[in-house]
Design an enzyme around this catalytic site. Structure first.
Site, short mmCIF file in Angstrom:
data_model
loop_
_atom_site.label_atom_id
_atom_site.label_comp_id
_atom_site.label_asym_id
_atom_site.label_seq_id
_atom_site.Cartn_x
_atom_site.Cartn_y
_atom_site.Cartn_z
N HIS A 115 37.31 40.51 35.90
CA HIS A 115 38.01 41.76 35.56
C HIS A 115 36.93 42.75 35.14
CE1 HIS A 115 41.96 39.68 35.31
NE2 HIS A 115 41.18 38.65 35.05
N HIS B 266 47.32 35.58 38.94
CA HIS B 266 47.03 34.64 37.85
C HIS B 266 48.26 33.75 37.68
CE1 HIS B 266 43.74 37.31 36.91
NE2 HIS B 266 43.44 36.70 35.77
N GLU C 10 47.47 29.48 33.94
CA GLU C 10 46.40 29.58 32.93
C GLU C 10 47.01 29.11 31.62
OE1 GLU C 10 45.27 33.62 31.96
OE2 GLU C 10 43.40 33.01 30.97
#
Ligand code: HPA
Ligand code: ZN
Length: 347
Positions: free
Chosen positions: A26, A204, A207
């Site tokens: 990021h 994502h 996680e």
């Protein structure tokens, strides 16, 4: 190639020198405290921390949300195109030093447009750094626009509209921010639209969220790569699918320890993911916050896990190229470069 002939003590240098791609970074997470402070001063932004040391001392996270609160506060110093350029250029120089030959970089436009920074300011600054890296560093990079999953799908559609005049400056979309309570299905319509537009899709998942989030990112969003995905090992059927379809996971070991997804690097499951035949890669996520850039992730992970040797180093670098969103010819070129590098090490 007899990778077993490479002695263990040569691993650190090999990990640093081998050519590799980074697929999960990021750009706002590459903002170092020193740059946060200098941009805050330049832009007259008041920070809730009196010194660089005080800011750094706040980097003690208990979970994803405790990190995101500080990460969004740090990003608030970014205002001009030059700010975005400087942030990206600093990352690209570090990537070059780590022998990264290609990087696919996430950016979070909603973090900035919500503060009144125009989308054009963000993407033009980032793109200028990427163009310069291609010319001056011989490093290729592209941008992936991430939707913030704690916001609504309508918000995601709004930023997509703002982004479309710059369609040639980003290759795909992703989904980041707080995972729990914000499942992939919340974004199924906007991902379907992005797919129609020919954008590459990642998300994502797994996680902090469960293996179900990974299934849903694959089936409901049609994600081509899963960012993190480490919870897949809780579900044997999911592992079978990831292996059969060779769906890449962009794993971020230092991030996972900092955000308490694993208590220690020694307990990280990256070696098991590889042993299962999953196309796992190593990445830095938010290197300014989690203790290191890409080579530091490789070095610390290999130091903590004795199962990882030269064969796994090769596999991880190869996976990073295989999993990248470049054309087959470019991919083959990088893999030849990697093979030549390892052949030389074995000689
Ligand atoms: N997870 C989710 N959102 C994020 C992350 C992450 O690791 N880093 C920056 N935004
Ligand atoms: Zn991430």
């Amino acid at each position: 190639m007899n990778l077993a002939s490479i002695p263990r003590q040569e691993l650190p240098e090999l990990l640093c020198r081998m050519p590799k791609a980074e697929l999960h970074i990021h750009i706002e997470g590459s903002l170092e405290p020193e740059l946060i402070f200098s941009l805050a001063e330049r832009n007259r932004v008041q920070l809730p921390y009196p010194t660089i040391e005080a800011l750094r001392a706040a980097y003690a996270f208990t979970d994803l949300q405790s990190f995101l609160d500080i990460y969004y506060a740090g990003a608030s110093v970014l205002q001009t195109e030059e700010d975005f350029f400087e942030m990206a250029w600093a990352y690209l120089l570090r990537a070059k030093a780590d022998n990264v030959v290609h990087s696919e970089i996430f950016f979070d436009p909603q973090t900035h447009t919500a503060r009144g920074v125009p989308f054009a300011t963000v993407i033009n600054g980032l793109d200028r750094a990427i163009q310069q890296a291609g010319k001056e560093l011989g490093l290729s990079a592209s941008l992936i626009l991430c939707f913030l999953r704690h916001l609504t799908e309508d918000d995601a559609f709004t930023v997509l509209e703002e982004a479309l005049p710059f369609r040639d400056k980003f290759i795909g979309v992703g989904l980041d921010s707080g995972e729990k309570g914000n499942p992939p299905e919340k974004f199924s319509r906007v991902f379907a639209r992005c797919r129609e537009l020919g954008l590459r899709l990642v998300a994502h998942a797994g996680e902090e969220g469960t293996a179900d989030y990974i299934w849903h990112a694959l089936d409901l969003l049609q994600a081509e790569r899963i960012d993190h995905g480490v919870h897949c090992l809780d579900d044997p059927q999911l592992v079978t699918r990831l292996v059969q379809q060779q769906i890449p996971l962009t794993v971020c070991p230092l991030s996972n320890v900092k955000l308490c997804v694993f208590p220690t690097l020694a307990s990280h499951n990256i070696a098991r993911l590889l042993a299962c035949g999953i196309r796992a890669t190593i990445n830095s996520d938010d290197p300014a916050y989690f203790g290191g850039y890409l080579n530091q992730n490789y070095l610390a992970t290999f130091a903590a896990l004795p199962e990882l040797g030269a064969a796994e180093a090769y596999q991880l670098a190869r996976n990073s190229f295989e999993a990248s969103f470049v054309d087959a010819e470019t991919k083959a070129g990088w893999i030849s470069l990697l093979d030549a590098f390892f052949q030389q090490q074995c000689a």
